[in-house]
Design a protein around this motif. Structure first.
Motif, PDB file in Angstrom:
ATOM      1  N   UNK A  18     146.707 -80.745 136.549  1.00  0.00           N
ATOM      2  CA  UNK A  18     147.665 -81.352 135.621  1.00  0.00           C
ATOM      3  C   UNK A  18     147.222 -82.754 135.220  1.00  0.00           C
ATOM      4  N   UNK A  19     146.761 -83.564 136.211  1.00  0.00           N
ATOM      5  CA  UNK A  19     146.303 -84.908 135.895  1.00  0.00           C
ATOM      6  C   UNK A  19     145.050 -84.860 135.029  1.00  0.00           C
ATOM      7  N   UNK A  20     144.172 -83.874 135.268  1.00  0.00           N
ATOM      8  CA  UNK A  20     142.975 -83.728 134.446  1.00  0.00           C
ATOM      9  C   UNK A  20     143.356 -83.509 132.983  1.00  0.00           C
ATOM     10  N   UNK A  23     144.641 -86.842 131.478  1.00  0.00           N
ATOM     11  CA  UNK A  23     143.554 -87.775 131.155  1.00  0.00           C
ATOM     12  C   UNK A  23     142.778 -87.314 129.932  1.00  0.00           C
ATOM     13  N   UNK A  24     142.573 -86.009 129.805  1.00  0.00           N
ATOM     14  CA  UNK A  24     141.852 -85.503 128.642  1.00  0.00           C
ATOM     15  C   UNK A  24     142.604 -85.852 127.368  1.00  0.00           C
ATOM     16  N   UNK A  25     143.941 -85.735 127.416  1.00  0.00           N
ATOM     17  CA  UNK A  25     144.745 -86.072 126.238  1.00  0.00           C
ATOM     18  C   UNK A  25     144.761 -87.584 125.992  1.00  0.00           C
ATOM     19  N   UNK A  32     144.896 -79.765 125.544  1.00  0.00           N
ATOM     20  CA  UNK A  32     144.410 -78.777 126.506  1.00  0.00           C
ATOM     21  C   UNK A  32     145.375 -77.614 126.618  1.00  0.00           C
ATOM     22  N   UNK A  33     144.847 -76.401 126.496  1.00  0.00           N
ATOM     23  CA  UNK A  33     145.682 -75.208 126.651  1.00  0.00           C
ATOM     24  C   UNK A  33     145.443 -74.501 127.978  1.00  0.00           C
ATOM     25  N   UNK A  34     144.295 -74.768 128.621  1.00  0.00           N
ATOM     26  CA  UNK A  34     144.012 -74.134 129.912  1.00  0.00           C
ATOM     27  C   UNK A  34     143.084 -75.044 130.705  1.00  0.00           C
ATOM     28  N   UNK A  35     143.300 -75.071 132.030  1.00  0.00           N
ATOM     29  CA  UNK A  35     142.488 -75.886 132.936  1.00  0.00           C
ATOM     30  C   UNK A  35     142.032 -75.006 134.096  1.00  0.00           C
ATOM     31  N   UNK A  36     140.741 -75.081 134.416  1.00  0.00           N
ATOM     32  CA  UNK A  36     140.207 -74.354 135.573  1.00  0.00           C
ATOM     33  C   UNK A  36     139.288 -75.296 136.338  1.00  0.00           C
ATOM     34  N   UNK A  37     139.562 -75.469 137.643  1.00  0.00           N
ATOM     35  CA  UNK A  37     138.699 -76.339 138.438  1.00  0.00           C
ATOM     36  C   UNK A  37     137.405 -75.615 138.787  1.00  0.00           C
ATOM     37  N   UNK A  38     136.282 -76.316 138.670  1.00  0.00           N
ATOM     38  CA  UNK A  38     134.971 -75.803 139.053  1.00  0.00           C
ATOM     39  C   UNK A  38     134.544 -76.483 140.343  1.00  0.00           C
ATOM     40  N   UNK A  39     133.696 -75.832 141.113  1.00  0.00           N
ATOM     41  CA  UNK A  39     133.303 -76.352 142.412  1.00  0.00           C
ATOM     42  C   UNK A  39     132.464 -77.617 142.325  1.00  0.00           C
ATOM     43  N   UNK A  47     137.070 -77.254 133.864  1.00  0.00           N
ATOM     44  CA  UNK A  47     136.758 -76.591 132.600  1.00  0.00           C
ATOM     45  C   UNK A  47     138.039 -76.559 131.777  1.00  0.00           C
ATOM     46  N   UNK A  48     137.980 -77.183 130.611  1.00  0.00           N
ATOM     47  CA  UNK A  48     139.145 -77.272 129.738  1.00  0.00           C
ATOM     48  C   UNK A  48     138.958 -76.356 128.537  1.00  0.00           C
ATOM     49  N   UNK A  49     140.037 -75.708 128.155  1.00  0.00           N
ATOM     50  CA  UNK A  49     140.058 -74.977 126.892  1.00  0.00           C
ATOM     51  C   UNK A  49     141.006 -75.719 125.965  1.00  0.00           C
ATOM     52  N   UNK A  50     140.532 -76.062 124.773  1.00  0.00           N
ATOM     53  CA  UNK A  50     141.322 -76.853 123.841  1.00  0.00           C
ATOM     54  C   UNK A  50     142.084 -75.947 122.888  1.00  0.00           C
ATOM     55  N   UNK A  51     143.034 -76.559 122.197  1.00  0.00           N
ATOM     56  CA  UNK A  51     143.830 -75.809 121.219  1.00  0.00           C
ATOM     57  C   UNK A  51     142.942 -75.263 120.109  1.00  0.00           C
ATOM     58  N   UNK A  52     141.839 -75.941 119.853  1.00  0.00           N
ATOM     59  CA  UNK A  52     140.906 -75.486 118.812  1.00  0.00           C
ATOM     60  C   UNK A  52     139.980 -74.383 119.308  1.00  0.00           C
ATOM     61  N   UNK A  53     140.131 -74.000 120.598  1.00  0.00           N
ATOM     62  CA  UNK A  53     139.309 -72.922 121.143  1.00  0.00           C
ATOM     63  C   UNK A  53     137.998 -73.379 121.736  1.00  0.00           C
ATOM     64  N   UNK A  54     137.764 -74.693 121.815  1.00  0.00           N
ATOM     65  CA  UNK A  54     136.531 -75.206 122.403  1.00  0.00           C
ATOM     66  C   UNK A  54     136.643 -75.253 123.923  1.00  0.00           C
TER      67      UNK A  54
END
Length: 988
Positions: A18-20, A23-25, A32-39, A47-54
């Motif tokens: 959530x904090x990630x 900060x991105x915003x 950000x539409x989706x957040x996934x933590x990577x090791x 790993x962020x997925x943006x509203x624009x699909x990036x």
């Protein structure tokens, strides 16, 4: 102690998903539409997925790392991007910065938003092919070249991953290793690393390096054919100044955990393709070559202790804890390997000479065993005449039998150095056997006195029959099973020729080494893999030199002579007679359904339908030898065997077929059958089937339509040959239920068209199942309809049983029986002679006599005494050993296994065939049926690496051809299925 390896360690920043996103915003205006933590071990990556699909990577670095260091990483990414690599690139923040500094827990943390490099980390692939390892090495070398002149103040760092500080890191963190035996191994190994690297450190070039270009930080993408191609380099967190060769060592260490399974020790030489490819891009200096293996070991040690340390201070770090086992493998596998052998193997791979056995002077040695006399020769190699009927599979028991027999005459028996023992290789193994002897074994009826071959110091360990070691000058002799002489004590200096012990009751193992190859207490391995032997041979010499006191000949050339033999073949043997595989194993022996190469490795043979009874069948060997001793001549002479074979063949066919003609091969049988058809009908025109193969001779090739056998089949087909559509109900013109009737209508229409055009068909030829197409089944309602139509127009029908006949289908002895038809002519070969050239044509007497106006028929070898006797023997064995029944039973095991694999793997599109002639068809889509030809070839190559010989077939080369000897067992079937499942799961 460097600051970054204090016991408090480097816990990751406490940043939630959530904090990630916040900060991105806030800093980068990213919705950000989706957040996934990577090791990560010490940072936080999201790993962020943006509203624009990036897809973007938000990286929060550990607060211990300064902004200058982070800017250096950004600059390194940009430099490698400029050199043609795909890497993450920093994106500007709202404030126009590439690095922002939010405060967390009272400390500034470097925050970056990076482009995301699409791809899958190489670490996710259990199997890394030699070509992929080579590509990794090439990328390493290229990045090393690209970074060679790169300078940035942020690269001057104090990191625990810098191998220049590796020894200090291990010393500081080894106490965090919970297992005592692991700690002891780490400490002992560290001493060896320090001794090895000490004289070399000042000679190792220092430059900018990525620092962690491992299987975890290089990503790949799959081609349309499923082949992995490197796609990008990620995670520049460890960019720094360090030893250039350290970059290679770090990457090499990351390979050792791949392919590990329970009980596996791994293959340390898996790194050689990577090292060779690196050297081609960035040539290694001699000092770097000497330092490479100790640095690989050191990297593994750093990982092992750092992982334990990180989990101790960051208990919730699943990424770190899940890596502990593989990090230990990265240390233990290279650490326990012979470092001298590893360096020698690297030098051989790079073609860079170094010190070793060939550079040492040969002294005058006294005999080690003066009472040895003339020992009995003992042969455990692939060509040994002491083995028969698979006896070597009894392993140590068979070795003991041969050694005892050799010594029965009162002379000691001595084995050979460098010999690949069949007794140390097993069937049904996916790995290369460790069966090449690094020493010699001496067995004698009475104890033998052991004398020092040179002056030196004797040490002994173990009682009563322990390990005795003599070190002197450049050499050392190690004996296992020796008893120390009462006049000598451990640690005593002895003179050349002095008695130092005797052999024990269980014989002696003797090694001759260059000095320093092993620590004083170390015992060499008795056997190593054939691929490892050249490296070991740099420091392990043939002990025959000290047994006799003279230099011995080189070890058997069969271990290393495959390449030179292939060159000889290519120079003198026409390239038209192609060989399987680009780098084929040298196959010189066989037993049942196994092929055996000169290193003793057993391959499961899935393709030899010619050797129907299996390789090395004793009944055939004995019948052939007996007949050779009696007579071998042609069928124009009068003898029993030719009549007996003819009678036995007629007993296997319908009563209407009453005449046998014997030939040498399937091609000759088809050629003769076509001539018979033409002579009997008076018609030249022949109807055949698309995608079929009938032979290489002029007529047989003319009716062969398979483009996999003749790419120009359509262009070279003479006008008298006409091809009907292949009756393939899976991917042909007509599919599914009713396909047989539809194909039959098309064939009948073609027959009528040819008849109306004044070129009626005289002969129809087809296999009852399309063998070369992958045992594609002829659908019901096809063959009987076509046979009837051909005969209605006065033609004759040939059933080509060269591949399908002789009980291979299990349920039927002949393939035509499946369709309830009786052909006018049957052709057969392959299985008839179990590898001996023998074929036959069976027909009606009236058809055979139609050819008489053109002269008598004669085949020199076809009906010879030898060929006929072998032919009768083959029929006897098929009946006695119930091989047709076996084909049905084991074929069912295969069929059920293939359908199970089809449920698990989308690549398997269809399963064809029955009995022990089946085909597994690979497709890229079960909807479009796009053939997966490249994947099929890759599967076959990988299967060979795992000990299975299987090959692609069909016009699209997308079908596994499964046609093993008829003795094929259920155990072998299960091994094949398990191995195929492994390949389809782990990929290639």
């Amino acid at each position: 102690m460097p600051a970054l390896i204090e016991p408090t360690g480097l816990p990751r920043p406490d940043v939630s998903p959530a904090l990630a996103a916040e900060w991105a915003a806030e800093f980068f205006a990213v919705d950000v539409t989706a957040v996934k933590e990577l090791g990560s071990q010490q940072d936080r990556n999201f790993l962020l997925t943006t509203a624009a699909g990036h897809r973007r990577l938000l990286k929060i670095s550990n607060p211990e790392f300064s902004r200058t260091e982070i800017e250096a990483q950004n600059a390194a990414m940009q430099r490698l991007t400029g050199a043609g690599f795909s890497t993450p690139l920093p994106l500007e923040s709202v404030a126009g910065q590439f690095v922002e500094l939010p405060v967390l827990d009272g400390r500034e943390h470097c925050l970056r938003l990076l482009t995301f490099v699409e791809g899958t980390p190489v670490i996710d692939r259990k199997y890394l092919s030699p070509s992929l390892r080579s590509d990794l090495g090439s990328w390493l070398g290229r990045t090393s070249r690209a970074l060679a002149g790169f300078q940035h103040p942020g690269l001057s760092r104090s990191l625990q991953w810098d191998l220049r500080a590796g020894e200090e890191v291990v010393t500081a963190l080894v106490s965090f290793v919970r297992s005592s035996w692991k700690r002891e191994l780490l400490v002992a190994t560290l001493k060896r690393v320090t001794a090895a690297l000490g004289p070399l450190k000042d000679q190792l070039p220092v430059q900018a390096v990525h620092g962690d270009m491992t299987d975890d930080n290089v990503v790949y993408a799959l081609t349309a054919q499923g082949i992995p191609e490197l796609a990008g380099i990620i995670d520049f967190s460890d960019a720094m100044y360090s030893w250039r060769v350290g970059e290679l060592a770090v990457a090499c260490a990351s390979l050792f955990h791949h392919e590990l399974s329970p009980g596996s020790s791994g293959n340390p030489l898996t790194v050689l393709p990577m090292i060779r490819a690196f050297h081609e891009q960035a040539p290694l200096s001699d000092a770097e070559i000497q330092a490479l293996w100790p640095l690989i070991v050191l990297r593994g040690a750093v990982l092992a202790v750092s992982g334990e340390h990180q989990t101790a201070i960051d208990a919730g770090n699943d990424y770190a804890s899940s890596a502990l086992d593989r990090e230990w493998a990265m240390f233990e596998i290279p650490a326990r390997y012979d470092w001298n052998a590893a360096e020698a193997a690297i030098r051989q791979t790079l073609d860079v000479p170094g010190t070793g056995r060939h550079t040492l002077p040969q002294p005058a040695w006294s005999p080690l065993l003066p009472g040895l006399g003339t020992p009995a020769a003992v042969d455990f190699g692939w060509d040994s005449e002491d083995f028969d009927n698979g006896s070597w599979l009894n392993g140590a028991t068979e070795e003991e039998r041969i050694l005892t027999g050799a010594a029965a005459g009162g002379s000691p028996a001595v084995t050979r150095f460098g010999e690949a023992r069949l007794t140390r290789a097993t069937a049904h193994s996916t790995g290369e056997p460790a069966n090449v002897a690094l020493g010699v074994e001496v067995h004698a009826p009475q104890p033998l006195a052991v004398h020092a071959p040179f002056a030196g110091t004797v040490t002994v360990s173990g009682t009563p029959n322990g390990t005795l070691r003599l070190e002197g000058g450049d050499f050392a002799v190690v004996l296992s099973g020796a008893v120390l002489d009462p006049s000598v004590s451990s640690g005593q200096a002895v003179q050349s020729g002095q008695r130092i012990g005797r052999s024990g009751p269980d014989g002696l193992w003797i090694w001759l080494l260059t000095q320093g190859t092993y620590p004083t207490a170390g015992v060499p391995p008795r056997f190593v893999r054939a691929s490892e032997f050249p490296g070991y041979a740099a420091t392990h010499l043939d002990p025959a030199q000290v047994l006799s006191g003279t230099r011995a000949e080189a070890p058997p050339s069969s271990i290393t002579g495959t390449d030179s033999l292939l060159e000889r073949r290519n120079r003198s043997f026409a390239a038209l007679q192609a060989h399987y595989y680009d780098a084929p194993p040298r196959i010189e022996r066989g037993w049942k359904e196994h092929l055996i190469d000169t290193s003793g490795r057993h391959y499961l043979d899935m393709v030899n339908n010619v050797t129907a009874l299996g390789h090395g069948h004793p009944a055939v060997a004995e019948a052939a030898a007996k007949q050779w001793r009696l007579l071998n001549t042609n069928s124009r002479f009068h003898y029993q065997a030719v009549a007996e074979l003819s009678e036995r063949l007629l007993a296997q066919v319908p009563d209407s077929l009453d005449t046998v003609l014997l030939v040498n091969s399937g091609s000759e049988a088809v050629e003769l059958a076509l001539r018979l058809g033409k002579a009997f009908t008076g018609r030249e025109d022949v109807l055949c089937v698309q995608e079929s193969y009938h032979g290489w001779s002029l007529g047989a090739d003319a009716v062969s339509t398979s483009v996999s056998d003749n790419p120009r089949a359509a262009q070279t087909r003479p006008g008298w040959v006409h091809a009907a559509d292949a009756p393939n109900a899976y991917r042909g013109t007509h599919r599914g239920e009713g396909a047989g009737a539809a194909y039959a209508r098309d064939a009948v229409a073609l027959l009528q068209e040819l008849h109306d055009a004044g070129t009626p068909v005289g002969t129809y030829i087809a296999e009852p199942r399309n063998g070369n197409a992958g045992s594609i089944g002829t659908p019901p309602g096809y063959l009987d309809t076509v046979y009837a139509a051909v005969r209605a127009q006065g033609g004759v029908c040939i059933s080509d049983e060269v591949q399908m006949g002789y009980g291979r289908l299990g349920r039927y002895f002949w393939g035509f029986e499946e369709h309830g038809v009786v052909p006018d002519i049957i052709t057969m070969a392959k299985a008839m002679g179990n590898g001996h050239p023998l074929g036959a044509v069976i027909t009606r007497r009236e058809i055979a006599e139609a050819l008489s106006s053109q002269g008598s028929f004669f085949s020199s070898g076809g009906g010879s005494t030898l060929s006929s006797r072998i032919g009768v023997t083959v029929l006897d064995v098929i009946s006695k050993e119930q091989l047709q029944e076996n084909a049905g039973a084991v074929g069912q095991v295969l069929a059920e296994g293939f359908h199970s694999l089809m449920d698990q793997h989308a690549l398997v599109g269809a399963v064809h065939g029955m009995g022990l002639y089946q085909g597994v068809e690979f497709v890229r889509s079960r909807e479009t049926l796009e053939p997966a030809g490249e994947e099929t070839l890759a599967v076959c190559d990988r299967m060979r690496e795992l000990g299975v010989i299987v090959l692609p077939t069909g016009d699209r080369q997308n079908i596994l051809k499964v046609k093993p000897p008829l003795c094929f067992t259920a155990e072998s079937a299960r091994f094949f299925l398990e191995t195929l499942d492994q390949v389809l799961t782990d990929r290639w």
